[in-house]
Design an enzyme around this catalytic site. Sequence first.
Site, PDB file in Angstrom:
ATOM      1  N   TYR A 169      33.477  54.241  91.394  1.00  0.00           N
ATOM      2  CA  TYR A 169      33.262  53.763  92.758  1.00  0.00           C
ATOM      3  C   TYR A 169      31.778  53.414  92.896  1.00  0.00           C
ATOM      4  O   TYR A 169      30.935  54.299  92.881  1.00  0.00           O
ATOM      5  CB  TYR A 169      33.658  54.872  93.733  1.00  0.00           C
ATOM      6  N   GLU A 182      43.020  55.777 100.085  1.00  0.00           N
ATOM      7  CA  GLU A 182      41.978  56.784  99.960  1.00  0.00           C
ATOM      8  C   GLU A 182      41.989  57.615 101.240  1.00  0.00           C
ATOM      9  O   GLU A 182      41.672  57.104 102.314  1.00  0.00           O
ATOM     10  CB  GLU A 182      40.625  56.098  99.763  1.00  0.00           C
ATOM     11  N   ASP A 228      29.037  60.149 105.156  1.00  0.00           N
ATOM     12  CA  ASP A 228      29.706  59.284 106.114  1.00  0.00           C
ATOM     13  C   ASP A 228      28.821  58.926 107.292  1.00  0.00           C
ATOM     14  O   ASP A 228      28.070  59.755 107.808  1.00  0.00           O
ATOM     15  CB  ASP A 228      30.978  59.967 106.624  1.00  0.00           C
TER      16      ASP A 228
END
Length: 266
Positions: A174, A49, A60
């Site tokens: 995911y 990834e 993030d």
Amino acid sequence: MDRIAEAFVRARREKRAAFVAYLCAGDPDFASSLAACRALIAAGIDVLELGVPFSDPLADGLTNQLAAQRALEGGMTSAKVFELVREIRKTSQVPIVFYTYYNLVFSNGVEAYVRAAKAAGVDGMLTLDLPPEEAGEMLTACKQHDVKTVFIVAPTTPTTRLPKIGAVATGFIYYVSREGVTGVRDQLATNIPEAVARIREHTNLPVVVGFGISTAQQVREVARHADGVVVGSALVNVIRDHLGNRGAMPAKLHGVAAKLVAGTVV
């Protein structure tokens, strides 16, 4: 069968979960990033990834924010991310999924970006801030160029939305195991088995679990329930810790990744 599907079928045949490794492309420079990717591949990862460096990576935590900053300061661009993929493809057929933000795709032209990604050797796209309801142009481009789509399910995702997410994803689902941003955590979330089971009621695609997984024991626990396990920050930290000795980084990264990969056996 595409490379992503093959990776999960192979892992299932070997009675383990697939290991998905995250790195920010170009961190801290092009050559070091390529060496890091090759080290992970040699350690036995199943899916790579690649984070496309962005100035405002909202999903993030600090570790990956700083990685993106290092990459951008090192001169990484969209064109160079594609170049990195082409270099990886010279020696490996590991599935590559872009972990990106929609502005990076949209500003380059959605169809043109997806076409360029496919030509470089990208297998899938995970666009963090693009919900299914607004993904029409992206879905059309990905279908046209045979690029798989990955969508996120969060702990806060209502069950009523799962059929919609399952209908548009074509690579894997995911599951973000924690609310908030990426980063190393001391403990796993406690509801992973129930969450994965809930998602599987609405899709036949593999379900991978990420966010906060950083040790072999945590990988092992997640692998008992999920089709794949994602580790990012723990690997990015190895790069951070070797900024002053970049030549030693690939071997260290290989060692750390190999121990994590070993945890996927169930």
